[in-house]
Design a protein around this motif. Structure first.
Motif, PDB file in Angstrom:
ATOM      1  N   HIS A 127       0.823  -1.214   0.000  1.00 51.86           N
ATOM      2  CA  HIS A 127       0.000   0.000   0.000  1.00 51.86           C
ATOM      3  C   HIS A 127       0.857   1.266   0.000  1.00 51.86           C
ATOM      4  CE1 HIS A 127      -2.936  -3.087   1.165  1.00 51.86           C
ATOM      5  NE2 HIS A 127      -3.676  -2.395   0.322  1.00 51.86           N
ATOM      6  N   ALA A 128       2.033   1.194   0.570  1.00 53.68           N
ATOM      7  CA  ALA A 128       2.942   2.339   0.509  1.00 53.68           C
ATOM      8  C   ALA A 128       3.448   2.535  -0.918  1.00 53.68           C
ATOM      9  CB  ALA A 128       4.110   2.137   1.469  1.00 53.68           C
ATOM     10  N   ALA A 129       3.673   1.442  -1.637  1.00 54.72           N
ATOM     11  CA  ALA A 129       4.093   1.547  -3.046  1.00 54.72           C
ATOM     12  C   ALA A 129       2.976   2.149  -3.894  1.00 54.72           C
ATOM     13  CB  ALA A 129       4.499   0.175  -3.584  1.00 54.72           C
ATOM     14  N   ILE A 130       1.764   1.694  -3.679  1.00 52.18           N
ATOM     15  CA  ILE A 130       0.619   2.214  -4.444  1.00 52.18           C
ATOM     16  C   ILE A 130       0.424   3.702  -4.158  1.00 52.18           C
ATOM     17  CG2 ILE A 130      -1.895   2.120  -4.694  1.00 52.18           C
ATOM     18  CD1 ILE A 130      -1.635  -0.949  -4.125  1.00 52.18           C
ATOM     19  N   LEU A 131       0.450   4.074  -2.885  1.00 56.15           N
ATOM     20  CA  LEU A 131       0.249   5.479  -2.518  1.00 56.15           C
ATOM     21  C   LEU A 131       1.364   6.364  -3.073  1.00 56.15           C
ATOM     22  CD1 LEU A 131      -1.554   7.472  -1.039  1.00 56.15           C
ATOM     23  CD2 LEU A 131      -0.312   6.948   1.057  1.00 56.15           C
ATOM     24  N   PRO A 176       8.947   9.305  -6.245  1.00 54.32           N
ATOM     25  CA  PRO A 176       9.845   8.232  -6.660  1.00 54.32           C
ATOM     26  C   PRO A 176      10.030   7.200  -5.544  1.00 54.32           C
ATOM     27  CG  PRO A 176      10.809  10.377  -7.156  1.00 54.32           C
ATOM     28  CD  PRO A 176       9.596  10.619  -6.298  1.00 54.32           C
ATOM     29  N   PHE A 177      10.048   5.912  -5.923  1.00 49.63           N
ATOM     30  CA  PHE A 177      10.238   4.876  -4.913  1.00 49.63           C
ATOM     31  C   PHE A 177      10.973   3.671  -5.467  1.00 49.63           C
ATOM     32  CE2 PHE A 177       6.219   3.613  -6.847  1.00 49.63           C
ATOM     33  CZ  PHE A 177       6.272   2.223  -6.882  1.00 49.63           C
ATOM     34  N   VAL A 178      11.591   2.948  -4.548  1.00 47.28           N
ATOM     35  CA  VAL A 178      12.234   1.673  -4.841  1.00 47.28           C
ATOM     36  C   VAL A 178      11.561   0.662  -3.936  1.00 47.28           C
ATOM     37  CG1 VAL A 178      14.387   0.360  -4.841  1.00 47.28           C
ATOM     38  CG2 VAL A 178      14.432   2.827  -5.300  1.00 47.28           C
ATOM     39  N   TYR A 179      11.179  -0.474  -4.503  1.00 46.40           N
ATOM     40  CA  TYR A 179      10.561  -1.476  -3.656  1.00 46.40           C
ATOM     41  C   TYR A 179      11.370  -2.758  -3.612  1.00 46.40           C
ATOM     42  CZ  TYR A 179       8.559  -4.228  -7.531  1.00 46.40           C
ATOM     43  OH  TYR A 179       8.383  -5.022  -8.628  1.00 46.40           O
ATOM     44  N   ILE A 180      11.279  -3.398  -2.461  1.00 44.73           N
ATOM     45  CA  ILE A 180      11.845  -4.715  -2.226  1.00 44.73           C
ATOM     46  C   ILE A 180      10.650  -5.596  -1.916  1.00 44.73           C
ATOM     47  CG2 ILE A 180      13.396  -6.092  -0.795  1.00 44.73           C
ATOM     48  CD1 ILE A 180      14.612  -3.331   0.116  1.00 44.73           C
ATOM     49  N   ASP A 181      10.495  -6.666  -2.659  1.00 44.10           N
ATOM     50  CA  ASP A 181       9.348  -7.532  -2.388  1.00 44.10           C
ATOM     51  C   ASP A 181       9.477  -8.192  -1.033  1.00 44.10           C
ATOM     52  OD1 ASP A 181       6.979  -7.948  -3.819  1.00 44.10           O
ATOM     53  OD2 ASP A 181       8.098  -8.758  -5.513  1.00 44.10           O
ATOM     54  N   GLN A 182       8.336  -8.352  -0.365  1.00 42.62           N
ATOM     55  CA  GLN A 182       8.336  -9.118   0.861  1.00 42.62           C
ATOM     56  C   GLN A 182       8.257 -10.606   0.500  1.00 42.62           C
ATOM     57  OE1 GLN A 182       5.758  -7.623  -0.648  1.00 42.62           O
ATOM     58  NE2 GLN A 182       4.362  -7.023   0.954  1.00 42.62           N
ATOM     59  N   VAL A 183       8.202 -11.458   1.480  1.00 40.83           N
ATOM     60  CA  VAL A 183       8.253 -12.903   1.283  1.00 40.83           C
ATOM     61  C   VAL A 183       7.236 -13.385   0.240  1.00 40.83           C
ATOM     62  CG1 VAL A 183       7.934 -15.133   2.437  1.00 40.83           C
ATOM     63  CG2 VAL A 183       9.173 -13.308   3.588  1.00 40.83           C
ATOM     64  N   SER A 184       6.036 -12.834   0.240  1.00 40.85           N
ATOM     65  CA  SER A 184       4.974 -13.299  -0.662  1.00 40.85           C
ATOM     66  C   SER A 184       5.118 -12.813  -2.104  1.00 40.85           C
ATOM     67  CB  SER A 184       3.608 -12.841  -0.136  1.00 40.85           C
ATOM     68  OG  SER A 184       3.523 -11.428  -0.208  1.00 40.85           O
ATOM     69  N   LYS A 226       4.045 -10.018  -3.275  1.00 36.84           N
ATOM     70  CA  LYS A 226       2.795  -9.396  -3.717  1.00 36.84           C
ATOM     71  C   LYS A 226       2.964  -8.028  -4.373  1.00 36.84           C
ATOM     72  CE  LYS A 226       1.359  -7.859   0.888  1.00 36.84           C
ATOM     73  NZ  LYS A 226       0.353  -8.043   1.927  1.00 36.84           N
ATOM     74  N   ILE A 227       4.047  -7.314  -4.110  1.00 35.25           N
ATOM     75  CA  ILE A 227       4.220  -6.017  -4.772  1.00 35.25           C
ATOM     76  C   ILE A 227       4.476  -6.233  -6.261  1.00 35.25           C
ATOM     77  CG2 ILE A 227       5.556  -3.873  -4.903  1.00 35.25           C
ATOM     78  CD1 ILE A 227       6.178  -4.206  -1.915  1.00 35.25           C
ATOM     79  N   THR A 228       5.390  -7.121  -6.589  1.00 38.33           N
ATOM     80  CA  THR A 228       5.671  -7.417  -8.001  1.00 38.33           C
ATOM     81  C   THR A 228       4.433  -7.938  -8.706  1.00 38.33           C
ATOM     82  OG1 THR A 228       8.010  -7.865  -7.579  1.00 38.33           O
ATOM     83  CG2 THR A 228       7.072  -8.825  -9.563  1.00 38.33           C
ATOM     84  N   LYS A 229       3.715  -8.844  -8.066  1.00 41.68           N
ATOM     85  CA  LYS A 229       2.511  -9.414  -8.669  1.00 41.68           C
ATOM     86  C   LYS A 229       1.442  -8.345  -8.886  1.00 41.68           C
ATOM     87  CE  LYS A 229       3.360 -13.845  -6.433  1.00 41.68           C
ATOM     88  NZ  LYS A 229       2.968 -14.711  -5.315  1.00 41.68           N
TER      89      LYS A 229
END
Length: 152
Positions: free
Chosen positions: A82-86, A93-101, A103-106
């Motif tokens: 939700h932080a990535a979406i917001l 600008p943001f950089v994301y690291i996927d968590q275990v699941s 779900k951000i990439t998906k």
């Protein structure tokens, strides 16, 4: 840089989510970039619950304080969907690291399917990273690429 990372079992970077590690990565990057005249990179580590204390509120809903929390950084490193979406919707600008699941990439893949400009992180002001060190490096690059020098 706002380092917006979870500290629970879903985190892939829980062991490096600390001031000492992040400072060492940014110090290394700042040393490499000394020739371009930049100042030391500053950062703050947060997660959703921190906004209650930071903004002295009891509002447990993600109303204005969610955006206020994100606005503490010029670029945000995150592992929360939700932080990535917001951030995306806010043009931050943001950089994301996927968590275990994963779900951000998906979720981003599903949301942006067929929308080439959105999936081009350089144009859309976002990037994916496989580690916290990579994420911090990409965050510094996003600052250089997307934030005007007078605002850095």
């Amino acid at each position: 840089v706002l380092v917006f990372l979870r500290a629970d079992l879903e985190s892939n970077v829980k062991s490096t989510r600390n001031q000492k590690y992040i400072k060492s990565v940014f110090s290394s990057l700042d040393t490499k970039n000394k020739n371009n005249g930049t100042n030391e990179t500053t950062f703050r580590i947060v997660d959703w619950p921190d906004r209650l204390k930071i903004f002295e509120t009891r509002d447990h809903f993600f109303t204005p304080t969610a955006i206020e929390l994100l606005s503490l950084g010029k670029v945000v490193v995150r592992d929360r969907l939700h932080a990535a979406i917001l951030a995306y919707l806010s043009g931050l600008p943001f950089v994301y690291i996927d968590q275990v699941s994963g779900k951000i990439t998906k979720t981003l893949g599903t949301a942006f399917d067929g929308m080439g400009d959105c999936m081009d992180g350089e144009k859309a002001m976002w990037a994916k990273a496989g580690s916290l060190e990579e994420a911090l490096t990409k965050a510094a690059e996003l600052i250089d690429h997307h934030i005007p020098l007078k605002q850095q």
